[in-house]
Design a protein around this motif. Structure first.
Motif, PDB file in Angstrom:
ATOM      1  N   GLU A 295       0.829  -1.204   0.000  1.00 15.44           N
ATOM      2  CA  GLU A 295       0.000   0.000   0.000  1.00 15.44           C
ATOM      3  C   GLU A 295       0.866   1.258   0.000  1.00 15.44           C
ATOM      4  N   ALA A 296       1.935   1.232   0.793  1.00 17.15           N
ATOM      5  CA  ALA A 296       2.829   2.391   0.812  1.00 17.15           C
ATOM      6  C   ALA A 296       3.490   2.594  -0.546  1.00 17.15           C
ATOM      7  N   ASP A 297       3.904   1.512  -1.196  1.00 13.36           N
ATOM      8  CA  ASP A 297       4.519   1.635  -2.531  1.00 13.36           C
ATOM      9  C   ASP A 297       3.508   2.163  -3.551  1.00 13.36           C
ATOM     10  N   MET A 298       2.270   1.719  -3.459  1.00 15.98           N
ATOM     11  CA  MET A 298       1.249   2.207  -4.382  1.00 15.98           C
ATOM     12  C   MET A 298       0.997   3.697  -4.195  1.00 15.98           C
ATOM     13  N   LEU A 299       0.928   4.133  -2.941  1.00 14.68           N
ATOM     14  CA  LEU A 299       0.731   5.559  -2.669  1.00 14.68           C
ATOM     15  C   LEU A 299       1.905   6.397  -3.156  1.00 14.68           C
ATOM     16  N   GLN A 303       1.698   9.298  -5.914  1.00 18.40           N
ATOM     17  CA  GLN A 303       2.190  10.649  -5.647  1.00 18.40           C
ATOM     18  C   GLN A 303       3.182  11.098  -6.708  1.00 18.40           C
ATOM     19  N   ARG A 304       3.962  10.181  -7.235  1.00 17.90           N
ATOM     20  CA  ARG A 304       4.917  10.527  -8.284  1.00 17.90           C
ATOM     21  C   ARG A 304       4.173  10.958  -9.553  1.00 17.90           C
ATOM     22  N   VAL A 305       3.109  10.264  -9.915  1.00 13.54           N
ATOM     23  CA  VAL A 305       2.320  10.672 -11.088  1.00 13.54           C
ATOM     24  C   VAL A 305       1.743  12.057 -10.880  1.00 13.54           C
ATOM     25  N   GLN A 398       2.823   5.947 -14.643  1.00 16.27           N
ATOM     26  CA  GLN A 398       1.547   5.254 -14.718  1.00 16.27           C
ATOM     27  C   GLN A 398       1.723   3.735 -14.675  1.00 16.27           C
ATOM     28  N   THR A 399       2.737   3.245 -15.368  1.00 14.20           N
ATOM     29  CA  THR A 399       3.000   1.794 -15.347  1.00 14.20           C
ATOM     30  C   THR A 399       3.349   1.314 -13.942  1.00 14.20           C
ATOM     31  N   GLU A 400       4.223   2.055 -13.257  1.00 12.87           N
ATOM     32  CA  GLU A 400       4.581   1.690 -11.889  1.00 12.87           C
ATOM     33  C   GLU A 400       3.359   1.741 -10.985  1.00 12.87           C
ATOM     34  N   LEU A 407      -0.017  -5.414  -7.103  1.00 12.85           N
ATOM     35  CA  LEU A 407       0.617  -6.030  -5.926  1.00 12.85           C
ATOM     36  C   LEU A 407      -0.200  -5.794  -4.668  1.00 12.85           C
ATOM     37  N   LEU A 408      -0.786  -4.618  -4.562  1.00 11.36           N
ATOM     38  CA  LEU A 408      -1.634  -4.336  -3.408  1.00 11.36           C
ATOM     39  C   LEU A 408      -2.851  -5.260  -3.391  1.00 11.36           C
ATOM     40  N   GLN A 409      -3.411  -5.514  -4.540  1.00 10.22           N
ATOM     41  CA  GLN A 409      -4.550  -6.423  -4.624  1.00 10.22           C
ATOM     42  C   GLN A 409      -4.157  -7.841  -4.216  1.00 10.22           C
ATOM     43  N   GLN A 410      -2.984  -8.302  -4.671  1.00  6.92           N
ATOM     44  CA  GLN A 410      -2.505  -9.642  -4.292  1.00  6.92           C
ATOM     45  C   GLN A 410      -2.225  -9.716  -2.789  1.00  6.92           C
ATOM     46  N   ALA A 411      -1.637  -8.661  -2.228  1.00  4.13           N
ATOM     47  CA  ALA A 411      -1.375  -8.656  -0.791  1.00  4.13           C
ATOM     48  C   ALA A 411      -2.666  -8.707   0.005  1.00  4.13           C
TER      49      ALA A 411
END
Length: 477
Positions: A295-299, A303-305, A398-400, A407-411
């Motif tokens: 979740e932190a990586d997704m956020l 934020q980068r986008v 966007q790809t990242e 990955l968040l969904q799998q977690a």
């Protein structure tokens, strides 16, 4: 005619030993001869056809013929002959009296040793065995033993395809031997004893005054003493070939024996369930930690986008590129119309120079503008960022972001699966033989224990006697 012993020519003559001379001397004296020595006696016997090598006197004959030899046979019972007169002057009557005295002394010593042996056996073997028999038959309190057997299994229920090779490789429903050994050690541990004592007053049961002194637990007994009574009355064995744990619980009454056995089975089942509970809890914690990290990586990717959109002033790189290409396409269409108009004027015989010049300048302006627009998508002359770079950066971001969302969904799915598995009972105890209260006492085994005590005391006595005899022999030497 004098007969003499003749030896066959093909055999070696026998050697005359001192014992042969003594035997020949005694036989010659029996026959009333008076030889000077053993060799003379051999000659006299040979002259009468007697083979000295076939003579075999008994101990009684030796004693009658020579009291000195008879006395010298037993080394520990040799009496001292009277020294008042020479041995050669002893008459036959005196010899008979001396032989009778020696016989009586030997008989007396044998009887004394036999009596001493019986006394030792009585005090060291018979009396202790009688005391043991008296205890088992009169004083020992009957005890009742409850038997049970159970196995530890794993929950093999799962998803579909369990047949074929997958089913063969999935393993059996029995737990590993480590789990069974852990349960066995737990039931024999002080932890299980303390829990049983707290729940069912195990120590107070064995402090009952109706129990005999040897089996009763003292009222002021320590924890270790009570635990030793527990270990003596609770027997647990594990069979690794069958995976079965067999338990025997002994108590004063059949009801208490069954109650203690059922309580220990319950403790074992709870411990079996707890063996995997910690591992399942760790699985849930790991899944939740991975979910928080995803979740932190997704956020961060999101934020980068957002930062790129704010820095570049572009909401969507695809929209900007589409807009630029639309402008370029419209300019190219207009350029193509101007080129057609110029070609049409030039086809006239006398075209208007002003109009041709105006069309040519307009065509040049359109071409320059199209070139500028195309170049502006890749490079710029000022400090602004070209749209191509902006598009690439946004596309990577966007790809990242898409990857982090997956990955968040799998977690999240892993967390849900771990929580589901944590709610299941992976290992459980399956009863093979339920504890049932016995009707007849199982101990003490009166006859077998008495026989075992007799064999034990007799064996100890024999070992000590042999040891003492060997030491006495060594010291005497």
């Amino acid at each position: 005619m004098v007969q003499t012993d003749t030896q066959p020519q093909n055999t070696k003559p026998k050697k005359i030993m001192p014992r042969h001379r003594r035997q020949a001397l005694r036989h010659a004296q029996k026959m009333g001869l008076d030889p000077k020595d053993g060799d003379a006696a051999i000659e006299m016997l040979r002259a009468r056809g007697i083979d000295v090598f076939s003579l075999n006197d008994s101990i009684l004959d030796i004693a009658k013929a020579d009291p000195v030899d008879a006395v010298a046979l037993p080394t520990d019972t040799t009496p001292v002959l009277p020294t008042g007169k020479p041995q050669g002057a002893m008459s036959m009557a005196e010899r008979e009296i001396e032989i009778d005295r020696i016989r009586l002394e030997l008989v007396r010593r044998r009887r004394k040793r036999l009596m001493l042996l019986w006394v030792k056996l009585f005090f060291f073997v018979i009396v202790p065995t009688a005391l043991v028999a008296y205890y088992y038959y009169s004083k020992a309190t009957p005890m009742f033993r409850t038997q049970s057997a159970f196995v530890i299994q794993t929950n093999t229920s799962g998803g579909g395809g369990s047949g074929g090779i997958g089913g063969l490789l999935s393993g059996t429903g029995f737990a590993t031997s480590q789990d069974s050994i852990v349960v066995q050690d737990y039931l024999l541990s002080k932890e299980a004893f303390l829990r049983l004592d707290e729940d069912l007053a195990y120590s107070a049961h064995f402090q009952d005054p109706s129990i005999d002194d040897l089996q009763r637990l003292p009222p002021d007994a320590s924890l270790d003493q009570a635990y030793s009574v527990y270990r003596r009355n609770v027997s647990i064995g594990y069979d690794p070939t069958e995976g079965v744990i067999r338990m025997e619980v002994t108590a004063r009454t059949p009801e208490h024996s069954q109650t203690f056995a059922e309580a220990l089975v319950t403790y074992a089942e709870q411990r079996v369930d707890g063996l995997s509970q910690e591992a399942r809890g760790d699985r849930v914690k790991d899944a939740e930690a991975r979910y928080l990290e995803a979740e932190a990586d997704m956020l961060a990717a999101q934020q980068r986008v957002l930062d790129l959109q704010q820095q570049r002033g572009v909401l969507s790189a695809d929209a900007e590129i589409t807009s630029q290409f639309a402008i370029i396409n419209s300019l190219e269409v207009e350029l193509e119309n101007r080129r057609l108009s110029l070609a049409e004027l030039q086809d006239n015989t006398r075209p208007s120079a002003a109009r041709v010049s105006a069309l040519e300048r307009e065509i040049d302006r359109l071409e320059n503008r199209i070139s500028e627009l195309r170049a502006g998508m890749v490079t710029t002359d000022d400090n602004s960022v070209p749209i191509a770079r902006i598009s690439a950066e946004l596309q990577v971001a966007q790809t990242e972001l898409t990857t982090r969302q997956a990955l968040l969904q799998q977690a999240l799915q892993a967390v849900e699966a771990a929580q589901t598995e944590a709610d299941k009972q992976v290992r459980y105890l399956s009863m093979g033989v339920a504890p049932i209260a016995p009707q007849d006492p199982s101990s003490p085994a009166k006859f077998s224990n008495t026989a075992l005590a007799f064999l034990l005391f007799a064996g100890v006595y024999v070992v000590i006697s042999l040891t003492v005899s060997i030491l006495r022999e060594q010291v005497s030497v």
